[in-house]
Scaffold this active site. Structure first.
Site, short mmCIF file in Angstrom:
data_model
loop_
_atom_site.label_atom_id
_atom_site.label_comp_id
_atom_site.label_asym_id
_atom_site.label_seq_id
_atom_site.Cartn_x
_atom_site.Cartn_y
_atom_site.Cartn_z
N GLY A 108 0.82 -1.21 0.00
CA GLY A 108 0.00 0.00 0.00
C GLY A 108 0.85 1.26 0.00
O GLY A 108 1.97 1.25 0.50
N ARG A 169 0.86 -5.99 -4.66
CA ARG A 169 1.12 -6.84 -3.50
C ARG A 169 1.58 -8.25 -3.89
O ARG A 169 1.35 -9.20 -3.15
CB ARG A 169 -0.15 -6.96 -2.65
CG ARG A 169 -0.58 -5.68 -1.97
CD ARG A 169 -1.64 -5.95 -0.91
NE ARG A 169 -2.12 -4.72 -0.32
CZ ARG A 169 -1.48 -4.07 0.66
NH1 ARG A 169 -0.36 -4.56 1.15
NH2 ARG A 169 -1.98 -2.96 1.14
N ASP A 200 5.90 -7.62 4.78
CA ASP A 200 5.85 -8.69 3.77
C ASP A 200 6.78 -8.37 2.59
O ASP A 200 7.44 -9.26 2.04
CB ASP A 200 4.42 -8.88 3.25
CG ASP A 200 3.52 -9.52 4.31
OD1 ASP A 200 4.05 -10.29 5.13
OD2 ASP A 200 2.31 -9.25 4.30
N LYS A 224 8.63 0.93 4.91
CA LYS A 224 7.46 1.74 4.56
C LYS A 224 6.19 1.07 5.08
O LYS A 224 6.08 -0.15 4.98
CB LYS A 224 7.37 1.85 3.04
CG LYS A 224 6.07 2.36 2.52
CD LYS A 224 5.31 1.39 1.60
CE LYS A 224 4.72 0.18 2.25
NZ LYS A 224 3.68 -0.51 1.49
N THR A 225 5.30 1.76 5.67
CA THR A 225 3.91 1.36 5.89
C THR A 225 3.27 2.34 6.86
O THR A 225 3.85 2.67 7.91
CB THR A 225 3.71 -0.09 6.42
OG1 THR A 225 2.32 -0.25 6.72
CG2 THR A 225 4.52 -0.44 7.65
N ASP A 227 0.98 1.65 8.66
CA ASP A 227 0.56 0.89 9.85
C ASP A 227 1.53 1.05 11.02
O ASP A 227 1.17 0.80 12.16
CB ASP A 227 0.45 -0.60 9.52
CG ASP A 227 -0.62 -0.89 8.49
OD1 ASP A 227 -1.27 0.07 8.03
OD2 ASP A 227 -0.81 -2.06 8.13
#
Ligand code: FBP
Length: 602
Positions: A108, A169, A200, A224-225, A227
């Site tokens: 994402g 993804r 992941d 990166k994320t 979340d």
């Protein structure tokens, strides 16, 4: 009287204004133009005699143990080559030419991605070639690469989104896919690949690094994320994109909080992105002090049932109603459902059944899948599954992503909670003796009368995609630029199997290379046991959580909220790091300090 001259003037003005408006098309809003020319802060390790340069790295004395006995056998080359030592900058610059490097986004979007590429390009300079891989790992498999030039990259400097390259993804897992990647590496004579992604995607990076040792093509990951669950203690205090996303959500939540005591009639349930961990919910809670915030990791640690969670929310709703406050805001982490023990077991059972009957289920529609699975579930699970609203059942049966993850962003948990709290409030009115009285909710007859009159009106929100592509905050813009410089420096030095990271974010910023193998552990995903990068969850004994836990009951029964307002690129909170980072890493202030400001045209 309106004259012909006046009409003419109006026409000319309108024409001028239309022109001005049209000029803001193609990412040219006033803010975007300003950001494109704004500087970023750069660690002193990359500035040599006033010029931006790649830094040389060497193994430090810090060795990071492998978490798990299953890791080393899968990474014989990396473990032998890197010996799990952390790499640190030597203080010297490195000058290398003739290398071909490719970069890709994976997963994402997260704000600051474009600045990673910019930093990478600055590290490579004009004597090396930088390729962009289109559409994430899929593009690496199919060999969809293009040449990145300073001119085309300049259009996205300091801007959000992943559109410059695109992303996806795809998990690179089959032998055939690995061979296709090898062909891409050979075709473009790649010496290095940068994978900008979450846990992941960095798992992908580690396996590719191991595989490509024989091709002398190095692979480096970048954390990166939005979340925030890709962390490694002080070495990786946070992933990029988290700061921008949480500030965007905090602005929106702050505005809703501000609305509630004005309109005095709604309970808002806000689901916040974060597939698994609740870092986003915790950070937004610290920024806005809402009525209630659910933290998945706490539910799991306390082994709470859904019924207990509903009751705890309903109690606060009732207590506020008794005080004449028929409103509030509840933050709900996106991944909550997977942390409630009874749901964990249900999802495990569903995963097993979906794997066993995948061929049959492929032929069924959403509703048919629900009936099919309902009939196959053992009795212990069918009651819970059967009690769920139809949309939740359907979403729980959606295909898992290619990394084996449940698509939690598609599950309307906020609506599930609203429906269940509503039913609980009704029950409280019908059976008052169960809930009110000594040792329960203490209430006077007058207050109880107020509760009976109270109407639970709700609104549901999901703040997720709104936060992933905003223009990066000053922190994310600078952090990512330095991560790009680090990744480029590591690759020019021929280092493979590392995560590019920046530590000491309050003390100038120190670039490091973290062995990817040191972050890996064994997990059970879907129906498979996999060696993957471990997700960092909210620790309920962390300073950030403990602060939240100490203040939340005050927030629950009072209007104690704060409304932080929009992201600031200058002004009092422009320099602010995520509160969870400052609290958990013992900063003496909430600001970041990374080296010195550098103009990006350098
Ligand atoms: P990454 O882990 O790839 O950074 O993505 C995180 C995220 O934003 C999650 O919070 C969310 O569950 C997911 O992406 C949703 O993305 P998609 O719609 O692509 O499944």
């Amino acid at each position: 009287m309106i004259t012909t001259e006046d009409t003419l003037k109006t026409k000319i003005n309108t024409l001028d204004l239309s022109k001005k408006l049209t000029q803001t098309e193609n990412r040219h809003s006033l803010l975007e133009n300003h950001l494109r020319n704004a500087g970023v802060s750069v660690s002193e390790h990359f500035i040599h005699q006033g010029i931006l340069k790649a830094a040389a790295f060497q193994p430090s004395s810090v060795q990071l143990p492998l978490k798990d006995i299953h890791v080393a056998p899968l990474f014989p080359n990396l473990v032998q080559k890197n010996d799990t030592h952390l790499l640190e900058a030597t203080g010297e610059s490195i000058s290398v030419s003739g290398k071909n490097i490719a970069v890709l986004f994976s997963g994402g979007p997260a704000s600051g991605g474009h600045n990673v590429i910019l930093g990478l390009q600055k590290a490579l300079g004009s004597h090396n070639v930088l390729y962009g891989v289109k559409s994430g790992p899929k593009g690496l498999i199919t060999g969809d690469l293009f040449l990145i030039t300073p001119e085309n990259l300049a259009t996205v400097t300091n801007l959000g989104g992943f559109d410059f390259l695109g992303s996806d993804r795809t998990k690179i897992k089959t032998k055939e896919q690995y061979e296709q990647v090898r062909q891409t590496v050979r075709k473009f004579k790649l010496d290095g690949i940068v994978i900008i992604g979450g846990d992941d995607s960095n798992t992908n990076a580690a396996f590719l690094a191991e595989f490509l040792v024989s091709e002398t093509c190095a692979v480096v990951g970048v954390p990166k994320t939005i979340d925030g669950d890709l962390q490694a203690g002080a070495w990786v205090p946070i992933s990029f994109g988290f700061d921008t996303a949480t500030k965007i959500y905090a602005e929106m939540v702050g505005n809703i909080l501000q609305d509630t005591p004005s309109s005095r009639k709604y309970w808002h349930f806000v689901k916040l992105m974060g597939r698994s961990a609740s870092h986003v919910a915790l950070e937004v809670a610290l920024q806005t002090k809402p009525t209630l915030t659910l933290i998945s990791e706490e539910m799991s640690a306390k082994k709470q049932t859904l019924e207990e969670i509903i009751l705890s929310i309903a109690r606060v709703v009732a207590q506020r109603a008794l005080k004449g406050m028929a409103y509030g805001v509840v933050l709900v982490p996106e991944g909550m459902i997977e942390f409630i023990p009874e749901f964990q077991l249900l999802i495990k059972e569903l995963n097993a059944l979906m794997a066993q009957f995948s061929a049959e289920m492929d032929l069924l529609s959403g509703q048919e899948r629900v009936t099919f699975i309902q009939n196959k579930l053992p009795k212990t699970f069918s009651a819970l599954f059967g009690s769920l609203p139809e949309p939740i059942k359907t979403q729980l049966l959606l295909d898992r992503d290619s990394h084996g993850n449940l698509q939690v962003s598609q599950i309307p948990t906020e609506q599930l909670l609203i429906d269940m709290v509503k039913a609980k409030i009704k029950d409280m009115k019908t059976n008052p003796d169960v809930y009110f009285g000594p040792g329960k909710i203490e209430v006077s007859p007058k207050e109880y009368e107020k509760f009976i009159q109270f109407k639970f009106s709700s609104n549901s929100h999901f703040f997720g995609y709104e936060g992933r592509c905003g223009a990066p905050t000053l922190f994310d813009a600078s952090y990512t630029f330095n991560l790009g410089l680090t990744a480029g420096s590591l690759l020019l030095g021929g280092h493979t199997g590392y995560m590019a990271a920046l530590t000491d974010l309050d003390k100038g910023g120190k670039p490091i290379g973290l062995p990817l193998t040191s972050l890996m552990n064994t997990e059970f995903r879907g129906q498979e046991t996999m060696v993957v990068i471990q997700k960092a969850l909210v620790e309920i004994d962390s300073p950030a959580f403990m602060y939240f836990a100490a203040r939340r009951s005050f927030w629950a029964l009072n209007d104690a909220f704060s409304n932080p307002g929009p992201i600031q690129h200058f002004g009092p909170s422009a320099n602010q790091v995520p509160f969870i980072v400052a609290l958990n890493h013992g900063f003496s202030h909430f600001g970041f300090h990374i080296g010195q400001e550098v103009a990006l045209s350098l």
